[in-house]
Motif scaffolding. Structure first.
Motif, PDB file in Angstrom:
ATOM      1  N   ASN A 166       8.243   1.758 -16.644  1.00 41.64           N
ATOM      2  CA  ASN A 166       9.132   0.815 -17.315  1.00 41.64           C
ATOM      3  C   ASN A 166       9.890  -0.055 -16.314  1.00 41.64           C
ATOM      4  O   ASN A 166      10.077  -1.254 -16.510  1.00 41.64           O
ATOM      5  N   PHE A 167      10.305   0.590 -15.255  1.00 42.06           N
ATOM      6  CA  PHE A 167      11.083  -0.085 -14.225  1.00 42.06           C
ATOM      7  C   PHE A 167      10.320  -1.281 -13.648  1.00 42.06           C
ATOM      8  O   PHE A 167      10.819  -2.414 -13.617  1.00 42.06           O
ATOM      9  N   SER A 168       9.101  -1.026 -13.240  1.00 40.38           N
ATOM     10  CA  SER A 168       8.338  -2.121 -12.623  1.00 40.38           C
ATOM     11  C   SER A 168       7.958  -3.167 -13.664  1.00 40.38           C
ATOM     12  O   SER A 168       7.912  -4.360 -13.371  1.00 40.38           O
ATOM     13  N   ALA A 169       7.686  -2.722 -14.904  1.00 37.76           N
ATOM     14  CA  ALA A 169       7.365  -3.695 -15.952  1.00 37.76           C
ATOM     15  C   ALA A 169       8.548  -4.632 -16.189  1.00 37.76           C
ATOM     16  O   ALA A 169       8.388  -5.842 -16.350  1.00 37.76           O
ATOM     17  N   LEU A 170       9.721  -4.035 -16.205  1.00 43.29           N
ATOM     18  CA  LEU A 170      10.932  -4.843 -16.378  1.00 43.29           C
ATOM     19  C   LEU A 170      11.052  -5.897 -15.273  1.00 43.29           C
ATOM     20  O   LEU A 170      11.287  -7.079 -15.524  1.00 43.29           O
ATOM     21  N   PHE A 171      10.881  -5.433 -14.045  1.00 43.32           N
ATOM     22  CA  PHE A 171      10.952  -6.368 -12.914  1.00 43.32           C
ATOM     23  C   PHE A 171       9.921  -7.471 -13.053  1.00 43.32           C
ATOM     24  O   PHE A 171      10.196  -8.651 -12.837  1.00 43.32           O
ATOM     25  N   ASP A 172       8.703  -7.049 -13.410  1.00 40.72           N
ATOM     26  CA  ASP A 172       7.624  -8.015 -13.517  1.00 40.72           C
ATOM     27  C   ASP A 172       7.995  -9.127 -14.503  1.00 40.72           C
ATOM     28  O   ASP A 172       7.761 -10.316 -14.251  1.00 40.72           O
ATOM     29  N   LYS A 195      11.403   3.428 -24.117  1.00 43.72           N
ATOM     30  CA  LYS A 195      11.590   4.668 -24.873  1.00 43.72           C
ATOM     31  C   LYS A 195      12.642   5.597 -24.260  1.00 43.72           C
ATOM     32  O   LYS A 195      13.553   6.053 -24.936  1.00 43.72           O
ATOM     33  N   ASP A 196      12.485   5.903 -22.974  1.00 51.09           N
ATOM     34  CA  ASP A 196      13.501   6.771 -22.368  1.00 51.09           C
ATOM     35  C   ASP A 196      14.683   5.911 -21.955  1.00 51.09           C
ATOM     36  O   ASP A 196      14.536   4.880 -21.321  1.00 51.09           O
ATOM     37  N   ASN A 197      15.874   6.341 -22.313  1.00 50.06           N
ATOM     38  CA  ASN A 197      17.033   5.469 -22.120  1.00 50.06           C
ATOM     39  C   ASN A 197      17.695   5.682 -20.763  1.00 50.06           C
ATOM     40  O   ASN A 197      18.854   6.086 -20.675  1.00 50.06           O
ATOM     41  N   ASN A 198      16.965   5.416 -19.725  1.00 49.01           N
ATOM     42  CA  ASN A 198      17.477   5.627 -18.371  1.00 49.01           C
ATOM     43  C   ASN A 198      18.587   4.606 -18.053  1.00 49.01           C
ATOM     44  O   ASN A 198      18.415   3.416 -18.277  1.00 49.01           O
ATOM     45  N   ALA A 223       0.840  -1.199   0.000  1.00 49.86           N
ATOM     46  CA  ALA A 223       0.000   0.000   0.000  1.00 49.86           C
ATOM     47  C   ALA A 223       0.870   1.242   0.000  1.00 49.86           C
ATOM     48  O   ALA A 223       0.611   2.222  -0.721  1.00 49.86           O
ATOM     49  N   PHE A 224       1.914   1.215   0.774  1.00 44.75           N
ATOM     50  CA  PHE A 224       2.816   2.368   0.853  1.00 44.75           C
ATOM     51  C   PHE A 224       3.436   2.655  -0.513  1.00 44.75           C
ATOM     52  O   PHE A 224       3.404   3.794  -1.005  1.00 44.75           O
ATOM     53  N   VAL A 225       3.971   1.629  -1.148  1.00 46.09           N
ATOM     54  CA  VAL A 225       4.599   1.819  -2.448  1.00 46.09           C
ATOM     55  C   VAL A 225       3.570   2.320  -3.460  1.00 46.09           C
ATOM     56  O   VAL A 225       3.830   3.238  -4.254  1.00 46.09           O
ATOM     57  N   THR A 226       2.379   1.733  -3.426  1.00 51.34           N
ATOM     58  CA  THR A 226       1.322   2.173  -4.335  1.00 51.34           C
ATOM     59  C   THR A 226       1.014   3.659  -4.140  1.00 51.34           C
ATOM     60  O   THR A 226       0.864   4.421  -5.108  1.00 51.34           O
ATOM     61  N   THR A 227       0.917   4.070  -2.876  1.00 50.05           N
ATOM     62  CA  THR A 227       0.628   5.472  -2.577  1.00 50.05           C
ATOM     63  C   THR A 227       1.674   6.372  -3.205  1.00 50.05           C
ATOM     64  O   THR A 227       1.366   7.392  -3.850  1.00 50.05           O
ATOM     65  N   VAL A 228       2.902   6.019  -3.018  1.00 51.47           N
ATOM     66  CA  VAL A 228       3.973   6.827  -3.599  1.00 51.47           C
ATOM     67  C   VAL A 228       3.840   6.869  -5.114  1.00 51.47           C
ATOM     68  O   VAL A 228       3.958   7.932  -5.749  1.00 51.47           O
ATOM     69  N   TYR A 229       3.527   5.738  -5.684  1.00 45.49           N
ATOM     70  CA  TYR A 229       3.569   5.590  -7.132  1.00 45.49           C
ATOM     71  C   TYR A 229       2.350   6.221  -7.820  1.00 45.49           C
ATOM     72  O   TYR A 229       2.474   6.883  -8.842  1.00 45.49           O
ATOM     73  N   ARG A 230       1.180   6.028  -7.259  1.00 40.80           N
ATOM     74  CA  ARG A 230      -0.036   6.378  -7.981  1.00 40.80           C
ATOM     75  C   ARG A 230      -0.571   7.771  -7.643  1.00 40.80           C
ATOM     76  O   ARG A 230      -1.376   8.318  -8.399  1.00 40.80           O
ATOM     77  N   GLU A 271       5.629  13.511 -13.746  1.00 40.14           N
ATOM     78  CA  GLU A 271       5.194  12.705 -14.884  1.00 40.14           C
ATOM     79  C   GLU A 271       6.362  11.892 -15.429  1.00 40.14           C
ATOM     80  O   GLU A 271       6.242  10.703 -15.712  1.00 40.14           O
ATOM     81  N   GLU A 272       7.484  12.580 -15.555  1.00 39.89           N
ATOM     82  CA  GLU A 272       8.714  11.959 -16.042  1.00 39.89           C
ATOM     83  C   GLU A 272       9.070  10.728 -15.209  1.00 39.89           C
ATOM     84  O   GLU A 272       9.262   9.632 -15.717  1.00 39.89           O
ATOM     85  N   GLN A 273       9.153  10.977 -13.921  1.00 35.08           N
ATOM     86  CA  GLN A 273       9.532   9.906 -12.998  1.00 35.08           C
ATOM     87  C   GLN A 273       8.574   8.728 -13.078  1.00 35.08           C
ATOM     88  O   GLN A 273       8.961   7.580 -12.990  1.00 35.08           O
ATOM     89  N   ARG A 274       7.292   9.076 -13.272  1.00 34.94           N
ATOM     90  CA  ARG A 274       6.328   7.991 -13.309  1.00 34.94           C
ATOM     91  C   ARG A 274       6.557   7.094 -14.526  1.00 34.94           C
ATOM     92  O   ARG A 274       6.428   5.880 -14.454  1.00 34.94           O
ATOM     93  N   LYS A 275       6.916   7.760 -15.656  1.00 41.82           N
ATOM     94  CA  LYS A 275       7.183   6.988 -16.859  1.00 41.82           C
ATOM     95  C   LYS A 275       8.341   6.010 -16.600  1.00 41.82           C
ATOM     96  O   LYS A 275       8.287   4.820 -16.924  1.00 41.82           O
TER      97      LYS A 275
END
Lengths: 408, 408, 408, 408, 408
Positions: free
Chosen positions: C130-136, D332-335, C108-115, C122-126
Motif C-alpha cells: 500500500n505504501f509504495s502504491a500510495l507514493f506511486d 485495508k489495514d489502517n496503518n 536493486a537493493f530495495v527490491t531485494t529487501v521487498y521481494r 507477510e504483514e509488513q509486505r502488505k
C-alpha cells in the motif's frame, strides 16, 4: 494591335475597385489612378488602354480591408466580447463554418447508422460499442494541443518578421525632400523618380510573393499602365539579360541618380549622400528579406504534420465520439438525449481546434488573399501617393515661425 | 600529371546538373559556367580540365530546389489542405515512410506471435497479456510531447539565425557600383574582383559547413575551375602558412583594394570608403557567424535525449500496444478487429511524432542535403552572377529622366 | 628566488597539451608557444621559466574539443540516428551513466529487501504494498516536465547571448590592417600591439569567468610567459591601484595608441579613427557583457528548484516504483518478470529526465569544463595568431589584378 | 542648524558598510568614500557632516552581494549538485522555509482534528472523508504549472531587458579619455565632471526605482555628501521648476560641456564630438528605459492571478490532502504511517511550486532588496571610481612600444 | 459663430482633470495648460474659448494613472503578497467581479432547479444526474490552459513592441539644444517649434489609435486650443489634400527648419545636421510602427477562439459542475454541503481563467482605457513640457566647473 480601349464613367465611391476582366484573368484598377487621368484630361469618364491582345470587361468590386478590431477591444467588458464574436469577415465563424457543416453532416450520418435499428443487428451494435469506446480511449495519442501551440508560436514569429519588412517609403521620402535641393524641373524629376523607383521595386517583388498584387499586375505592361513605371524604363529593364531576378535594377538607378545629384551639387555633402544611400539600401534589404522568406519557407513537414493531425483527429472522432459512457459504463436509462452531449462537446472542440489551426494557416502566408492578410495593393498605392506628395508637393514647406502659447 | 580533360556537348536544359564522377566522389558542374566557357570559345561542346590525378565520368542530374509551397497556402481551404498533403518531395510521407514500414512489419510480426496459437500456450498468453498491459500503462513516463515541443522551438530559433546570416552580396555590390567610379578597365577590374573575393570567401566557408558545396568543390582547384578564384590567387592563398583557417584572406584583399581605390581617387570621399568597408565587413561577420554555429552546435546531449526518447517509445509500443483493454477490461466478444484499433492509432501517433522529430532533425543542419535544406550552391552562383552584373554591366546606368504620369 | 627552469623535448603532436604541474595545480602550456620559442632559439627542446616559488612537473595531455556532430546529421536517416547515439564524448551516456548505475544499485537493493522473504513478514509486505502504491499515485505532484522545459528554454537563451559575445578579433584586425598605414617597424609595432592588447583583455576576463583559462593562467606571470603580455606591461598594469577590476586598461592603451597614430598621420582621416575606436569598443562591450552574465546569474532559486525536483523525484521512485499494479489490481499470476517492467520504464525515464537536466546543467556555465563547453583557450590562441597574421604578415597584400573568366 | 557631525575610526574591513541611522531611517556610507576623506585629511578617524535636522547613530553592516554560483556549476556532477543545494543565501530553502513551516503547522493542526477521536464523531468523520476526497479530486482545476511556466518566461524576458539597460560608464569614459585632449586642470575638470554627471543621472534614477539606493540616498544632501554631486550643482538642479522629473538635467550639462570643449578645440573634430554625444545619449536611453519599466509594469492582474492561484491551491491542500485513498479505496489495514505519504508529497510539491513562484516574485523587481537582486549601490560606486580612474588617472597612458615575443 | 467662452476658477489640485462637456462628448482640459494661461493673464480664473458651435459644461475628474505596484514587490514576503492582492484599481478583483457575480447567480439558479423537489421528478433527476456527469467528463475537450498560455505569450510580445515605440522626445530635445546654437529669438523659435512639431505628430497619431487621446482631442481645433498646434499651422495642415493620412507633415516641417538652420549657420556641421535628422527620423519611425500595429492586428480568429473557449467552458460548467461524484460514485450520505465543493472549486477556476483572459484582453489594446493601459495624455503633456524646458529654458546651461571631492 495596340490593345483595346474602353470608356467608363468614374465610380463615385473611392472604396470600390474596378475589376477589369482581361482575357479571363482579373485586373484591378485603382480609382485614384483613374481620377488622376480624368482630371488631367478634364473628363468624367475614363479611358483604359489595354496592353496588346487584351480585351476587357469592367466590373466593380468593393475594396477589402485587413480586419481591424482594435476599437472593439478598447476596454474589456462583456459587450466588447460580444462585439468581437459577432463579426463575420475574418472571423472564426467564417473560417470554420464550411468544415463544421461537413463534420456535422458526416457525424449525423454515422449516428443514424449506429443508433437506428435499420442497419445494425444487436450483435453488431455490441461490437460497434466496444469499437468506438476503444477509439475514444486512444484518441489522446494525438498530441493536438501542443503541436498547435508550439507551431502557432513559431509561425507568429515569422509573420512578425514579414510584417516588419513590408516596406514604407516615408523615411526615405522625407530624407530625399530634405537633402536634394532645388525646385527646378530637373530636381523635381530627380526626387520623384528616385521615389518612384523604390515603389517600383516593391511592386516587382510583391508581384512574386503576393497573389493579390500578381493578379493586379499580371504583366509589366499593367505596371506601366498604373503609372509605377514608364515605358522607357520597362524597355531598359527588359533589355538586361540575367538568369536570376533583376529586382536590384531600379535600386541601382536610384543610386546612380543620387550620385549624379551629388556631383551636380544638388546634394550638399558626402555625408548626406551616404545617408540617402543607406536609407534606400535599408528599404531594399527589407524587401530582400521578404523574398528570402518566400524562398525558404518553414520546412514543409511541420505544417503537414500539424494540419494532418488536426484533421485525422476529427475524422476519427466520427466513430469514437458515438460512444456514450459514464465512467466506463453506459448510463442505465437509455435517454436519447445523452448521445447529444459528446456530439455537442466534439463540435465545440472542433470549433476551437480547427479555429486555432486556421490562425496558423492564415498566418503562414500573410501576403495571400485571406481576410486577415496584409493589403499589399493598398500599400503600393499609398507609398507612391504619399511619397510623391512628400518629395514634390511639400518640398521645402514650413509654416511661418510664430511664438507658441507657452512662450515666456 | 596535369589532370584529365574531357569533352562533352552542352546540355539543353539549364535545370540539369552535370555530375562529374571524379575518382569515386561526385563533383557537380554548373551549366552556366560551361556555357560561358563555350560561348567564349565559340563551341557547342565544353572541355573540362580536371585537377591532377583525377579521372572523370560525366553524368547529368536534375537540380534540387528547396521545397516551396507558399502558393498552395495562399488561401485557407480544404483544397489547399489536400494540395499541401499530396506533395512528395520534402513531405512528411517521404521522411516517415521508410521507418513506418519497418515499424509496421515488426508490429505485425509481434502480433502474429502473440495472437496465433502456434507460439504461445494459454499460460504464456496470460502472462503476455499482463506484461503488455503493464508496459502500456507505464508508457507515459516518457515525456515525448514536451521534449519535442521545446526542442523544436529552440532549433527553429537557431535555424532562423543561420538563415539570416547566409549571405547576399546585393547591398555591397550596389554600393561598389555607386562609390567606385570609372569605366576604364582598371576600375572595372577593381569592382569585379572585390565582389568576386566576397563570393570566394563564401565559397571557402560553405565548403566547410555544407556537404553540398564540399561535394561540388572538393579541392581548391575545382574552385578555380568554376571561376570563383584565379590560379594566381590560389597560389597566393596557399602560400600563407597558418594553423587556423584563412577565410579572412580574400576579405583582406578586398580591403586593400578598396583603400588603394581611395588613394587613387576612384572613391570620392573617406566617408564612402568607410561605408564600403563596413558593408564588406558585415558580409564577413554573417559568414563568421555561420562558422561559429558550426563550431559550437547545440550540446549533443539534447538531440540525443530527444531522438532516443522518440525511438525507444515506439520500440516499446511494439509490445505495449498489443494489449486491447476497454477501461482495464478485455472486451467481452473477442472480435479480431479490435486489435487493429490500437495498431491504427499507434501508427498515426508514429506518423505525427516521428514527423515532428524529422522537422527537428532536418532543421538541425539546414546546410545539409535534405529536401528542405538551403540551396547553397545556387546561392553561390547567384551571388557571383548578380554581383558581377551589378558592379559591371549596370554600372552608372539609369533611364532618361521623364515625367511620370502623375506629374502636375 | 626567480622560479625554476626546466627543459623538455618538443612534443610531436600539436594536438597534445603540455600540462605543467605547478605546486599542485595544473598549468597548460600550448605547443604553439613552445615551438615559437624553440625555433627562435634554434633548439628542439624548450625551456620553461617558472614564476618564482614554483616547481613543475611536465606531463602531456590531449586537447579536448567542443563536441561537434553536424556531419552526422547532414541528412536525416536511421544511420544518422545511430551515429548520433553511438558517441561517447559529450553524450547522454557519458553524462548519465554514473548516476544511472547508482540508481540501479539502490533500486536493486530495495527490491531485494521487498521481494525476498528474508526481510519482511507477510504483514509488513502488505503495508509496503500500500505504501509504495500510495507514493506511486502521488508522484505526479512533481511537475518535472514543465519545469525542465521552461527552464531549459530560458537557459538556452542566455547560453546564446554568451556565445554571441565571446569575442573574435577578425573584424577589428582587418580594420587595423587597412586603416593604419606604414610598413616601417613603428607602424608594425603599433598594429601588433593594439591587437595584442585586445586579446590580452580577453585573457584577463576569461581568467575570471572560465575555469579552463584560469587553470592555464593562474598568475599574470603565466600570461607574460605565454606571450600575451610583456613584462613592462605587466608592471604598468599592476602599478594601477583600483579596488575594482582593471580590464579596461589594455583597451585604454589601444585607444591612446590609436589617437597617437592619427596625430602622426598613420591613420588618414578622423572618420577612420572613429571607426577603429568603435570596433575596439564593440569588442570590449561583448567581453563586458560576459562579465555581467557572470556577475548576475539566473537567480539561484530557479536551478535549485529544478534540479532538486528531478533528483527527489527519482529518489522517491526507489520506493514508488516497487509497486506492480494493473489498473489498481496486482496481476493474478505472480510472475517474477513483472516487477522488471516498472523498473525498466523508470530507468528509461531516468535517462531522459536526467539527460534533459544535464543539458540545463552544462548550458548554465558554458565556459566551464564539460565536454560541450566553449574552448576558451583555443579561442585565445587563435585570436592572437590570426590577429597578428592579419595586421602584420598580410598587411597591404593583394593579388595582382587579372581578368576573371567571366570577363566580357 | 547645519546638521550634526560625528567622528568614528575607519573600519578595517572594506566589506563592511557603515550604516548611519538618521532620524529613524538607515543611510549607508561606503568605506571607500570615507577613506578618501580621511586620507586627504591625514586622519584615521572620519567625520560625517549630516544634513540639517539629522542626528545619527553609526553601526556597521556586512555588504550583501548578488548570489553568484557559477563556480559551483563549472562541471556537472553530483558534488556540484550538492554544493548548489547546500547554500543558504538566495536559496530556495531560505525563501520557502518560513511559509513551509506555517503550512506544516496548519496541516498538523487539521490532521490532529481529523484523525484523533477527540473532535469528530464517527458520522462526522465519514462526512469529512468524502469532503476531503471531493476536494482532492477537484484540485486539478487550478492550472498551476502552466500559469507559472508561462509567467516566469515572460518575467525573465523583462528581467533580461532591465539587466541589459542597467548602465555601465566604461565605454563612454574610454571615449572621453581619448577624444578630449589636454592634461591641464581645465581639461581634467571637464572630463571628470562629464563623467560624474553621468553617474549622477544614474543615482537620481536609481533613487526612484531601487529601494536599496533610495535608502542610501534619502535626500539630495546625502548625494552631495557622498561626492556624486557638488553643492553648487544641487542648487542649480533644484532651481529648475518642472512638474515632471528632471533627470535630463545632468545629461544636458554633459552635452553643454562637450560642445564647449569642441569650440575650445579640446575635441579635435566634429565627428568625435558626435561620437561622444551618441555615447552619452545611449547611456541615458538605457536609464530612461529603466524608468519606463518602472512606469508601466506587467499588468497587475497577471501576477495577482498567478500568486493567488499558488497560494489558494496550497490552502485547499490543507483539507484535500487529508484524504488517503488507493485507487479510490481507503487501504485495508489502517496503518498510521499512510497519511504521512500525502503530507510528504504535498510538502515537496509546496517546495517546488512556491520555490518556482519565488523565482517569479524576485525577478519581478530585480532592483529590490532580495538576495538575488542587482547590487545597485555597488554599481554606482564602481561606475564613479572606475570612470574617474579612466578619464583622469589613466589619461594618455600607454606602455612603451616593444616587440612581442612572436615578432619575426 | 466663434464658439462659447466660459470662466472658471483654477482648481487647487493638479491631480484633477477638468472635463469639458462639449455637445455631448467629453473633452479633458489639463490644469497645467490652464495655469499657464492664467498666470500670463494674471488671473485666478481661466477662460476657455470653445471651437465654433460648441457649448460646454465644466466638471472635474480625477486623473487616472497606470497601476504601478513595484514598491509592493520590492521584497518577496507574505505581507508583499497580501498588499498585492488587496488592491482594487487594475486588480483581478475589479476585472472579474462583475462576471463572477453573474456566474454565481446563474449557478445558484440551476442548483435550485436541480436540487429542490419543486421542479424535477425523481425520474428527471436521474436523467439530469447522468446528463451533468457526462458533461463534466467531456469538459476537458476544451484546451483552455494552453490556448491561454500561448496566446498571452504572443500578446505580451506585441505589447512590449508597442511599449518600446511609444515615443519620448528627450533624446532629440537634448540634441536640438546642443547642436542648434543661438539665444536670439529666432533660434529659440526654431528649437521650440521643431520640438513642438514632433509632439504634434505624436498627438495626431495618438488621436487615431488611442481612445483616451481621441476623447481629449476630438477635433484639430482642440489640439490648437491645447497649444500643441498654432492656428496658422492647422490651416497649412488642412490645406494639403491627400487621401491618406498626413502625419508626415509636421515631421517634414522639422526637416525643413533643420536644413534652414544649417544653411544659416546655426548648426555647425553637416554631421550634426545629419545626427539631428536621424534622431527625429527615429522618433517618427517609432510612431509609424504604432500605426502599423493598429493597421494589422493579430488575426481576429485567434482572440475569438480563445475568448470563446473560455466563456463557453464556464457556460457548460453551469450544468456540468452540478454533478457530485467521488470516483464516479455519488457519496453515500447525502450531505447538503457536498455540492458546495464543486461550486467553490469552479468559482476559483473561474477567477483564475477569466483573470488570465483579462490579462490578454487588456494587453491586446494597451492604448485603450483600462486601468492598466498606457497614459497617453500624460505622455503628450510631459513630452511637450519637458521638451520645451530642455530646448529653451536649459539651453547652454552648465554649473560652474569645480573640483569634485575625489580630486587628487
Amino acid at each position: 494591335m495596340g490593345g483595346a480601349t474602353c470608356w467608363k464613367y468614374l465610380p463615385k465611391l473611392l472604396s470600390l475597385h474596378i475589376c477589369l476582366c482581361v482575357s479571363g484573368s482579373v485586373v484591378n484598377v485603382w480609382p485614384s489612378v483613374l481620377r488622376k487621368h480624368c482630371e488631367k484630361a478634364g473628363e468624367k469618364r475614363f479611358r483604359l488602354t489595354l496592353p496588346p491582345n487584351h480585351t476587357g470587361v469592367i466590373t466593380c468590386r468593393r475594396r477589402q480591408m485587413t480586419v481591424s478590431y482594435n476599437l472593439d477591444v478598447s476596454s474589456t467588458s462583456i459587450i466588447a466580447f460580444l462585439k468581437l464574436q459577432l463579426r463575420w469577415r475574418g472571423s472564426i465563424w467564417k473560417s470554420v463554418m464550411k468544415e463544421l457543416v461537413i463534420f456535422t453532416t458526416l457525424f449525423a450520418f454515422v449516428t443514424t447508422v449506429y443508433r437506428t435499428n435499420y442497419f445494425l443487428s444487436e450483435e453488431q451494435r455490441k461490437f460497434w460499442d466496444n469499437f468506438s469506446a476503444l477509439f475514444d480511449q486512444k484518441l489522446d495519442y494525438i498530441p493536438l494541443t501542443f503541436m498547435l501551440g508550439f507551431f502557432v508560436t513559431i509561425i507568429v514569429g515569422r509573420w512578425n518578421d514579414i510584417f516588419n519588412n513590408i516596406g514604407w517609403v516615408d523615411n526615405t521620402a522625407l530624407l530625399l525632400a530634405t537633402y536634394i535641393r532645388g525646385s527646378d524641373e530637373k530636381s523635381r524629376l530627380l526626387r520623384r523618380n528616385i521615389l518612384r523607383y523604390m515603389v517600383l521595386t516593391q511592386v516587382m517583388i510583391f508581384r512574386d510573393i503576393s497573389m493579390q498584387v500578381r493578379r493586379r499586375f499580371p504583366t509589366l505592361e499593367t505596371v506601366v499602365a498604373a503609372g509605377f513605371m514608364l515605358e522607357a524604363e520597362r524597355e531598359k529593364y527588359e533589355e538586361l539579360q540575367l538568369k536570376y531576378n533583376k529586382y536590384f535594377l531600379p535600386i541601382q538607378w536610384c543610386f546612380t541618380l543620387l550620385y549624379e545629384a551629388r556631383t551636380q551639387g544638388k546634394i550638399g555633402a558626402d555625408v548626406m549622400l551616404n545617408e540617402l544611400i543607406k536609407s534606400v539600401s535599408d528599404f531594399r534589404r527589407g524587401l530582400g528579406q521578404l523574398c528570402n522568406f518566400d524562398w525558404v519557407p518553414i520546412p514543409l513537414v511541420y505544417p503537414q504534420v500539424v494540419f494532418l493531425a488536426v484533421r485525422s483527429y476529427f475524422f476519427l472522432c466520427l466513430i469514437a465520439r458515438q460512444s456514450v459512457l459514464i465512467d466506463g459504463e453506459p448510463p442505465k436509462d437509455n435517454n436519447p438525449v445523452y448521445p447529444l452531449v459528446p456530439f455537442l462537446m466534439t463540435a465545440l472542440q472542433f470549433i476551437f481546434y480547427v479555429g486555432w489551426m486556421k490562425v496558423a494557416e492564415s498566418l503562414m502566408n500573410p501576403l495571400g488573399e485571406d481576410d486577415d492578410d496584409f493589403e499589399c495593393n493598398f500599400l503600393l498605392d499609398r507609398n507612391l501617393a504619399v511619397g510623391l506628395t512628400i518629395v514634390d508637393d511639400c518640398y521645402n514647406e514650413a509654416p511661418a515661425q510664430q511664438k507658441d502659447i507657452f512662450w515666456s
